[in-house]
Design a protein around this motif. Sequence first.
Motif, short mmCIF file in Angstrom:
data_model
loop_
_atom_site.label_atom_id
_atom_site.label_comp_id
_atom_site.label_asym_id
_atom_site.label_seq_id
_atom_site.Cartn_x
_atom_site.Cartn_y
_atom_site.Cartn_z
N UNK A 34 41.54 36.80 31.57
CA UNK A 34 40.76 38.02 31.36
C UNK A 34 40.35 38.66 32.69
N UNK A 35 39.49 37.99 33.46
CA UNK A 35 38.97 38.59 34.70
C UNK A 35 39.10 37.62 35.88
N UNK A 36 39.48 38.17 37.03
CA UNK A 36 39.40 37.46 38.30
C UNK A 36 38.03 37.79 38.88
N UNK A 37 37.15 36.83 38.89
CA UNK A 37 35.77 37.05 39.33
C UNK A 37 35.58 36.61 40.77
N UNK A 38 34.83 37.39 41.52
CA UNK A 38 34.40 36.97 42.85
C UNK A 38 33.20 37.81 43.26
N UNK A 39 32.63 37.49 44.39
CA UNK A 39 31.48 38.23 44.92
C UNK A 39 31.88 38.99 46.16
N UNK A 40 31.15 40.07 46.45
CA UNK A 40 31.29 40.78 47.72
C UNK A 40 29.98 40.64 48.48
N UNK A 41 29.98 39.85 49.55
CA UNK A 41 28.73 39.56 50.27
C UNK A 41 28.01 40.78 50.80
N UNK A 42 28.75 41.87 51.10
CA UNK A 42 28.14 43.06 51.66
C UNK A 42 28.01 44.18 50.63
N UNK A 43 28.21 43.87 49.37
CA UNK A 43 28.08 44.84 48.27
C UNK A 43 29.03 46.02 48.44
N UNK A 44 30.17 45.76 49.05
CA UNK A 44 31.15 46.82 49.28
C UNK A 44 32.03 47.01 48.04
#
Length: 240
Positions: free
Chosen positions: A139-149
């Motif tokens: 369904x989804x490839x999830x990750x975070x963006x540390x700088x909210x970019x």
Amino acid sequence: MKRYLLVPLLFGLGCASPQTADPHIWRPAPGQNTESIPGPLKNFGSFDSFSDALKAACPLILSKPNASVGHLQEQNPELALRVSTEYCAWLYYTPVHKYELSMLTDLEAPGDALHGTASCLLPPNVDDPRYTPSSIQYIFLLHNHPFAMELSERDIYLAAAMANAHGLVAEARGRKIPLAVVAFFSNSKSAQPPTCDGFYQYIPATSELLKWLNTGSDWQKEKVGRVKWVSSTRFIITRE
């Protein structure tokens, strides 16, 4: 149906980390298969809707060390860049009609650490011993963006490659759900556990770039733009 060049899904091999083991994070030992990430994530739970699963996954991923570095960016941008870390996981759908999360990984692309950039290499498959590989819906490839970019070029290429590998659309609970890449972000400027403020999303099946804001009770959608592939290896972004 659009077809995309299948860009490399995983580069290099990881190695065991000397850090204290986090039960949520998978780091392959030397020689271990890196084409699959273990699932499900223990003690995370299973969900009837992907919206609820996203609500649970966002704060979990952002709570990991240096997953959000907004509090460092203004004080010491060089340090923020050096320590920022991306974590990624698969949100997948099982034959018993539940949404599950794989383990997380913080494997980096070769050279990224030396250049002070954060990345996360998500294996293309989930190894859930309860089910046959062909019975899992991605369904989804999830990750975070540390700088909210916003989403990066790498995110868009990876989403296209995964859609090429698994299909543009999954079947779940009698509905069609397009595979997408999701990047969680926090706008918090505090060193306290970061808030889950929303996520960016790219959907290869519709070419949409979206931004979703966490309203507390639901997700509020904003259109960011569209991805237009001008060849199998090159794209441009048109803004809404």
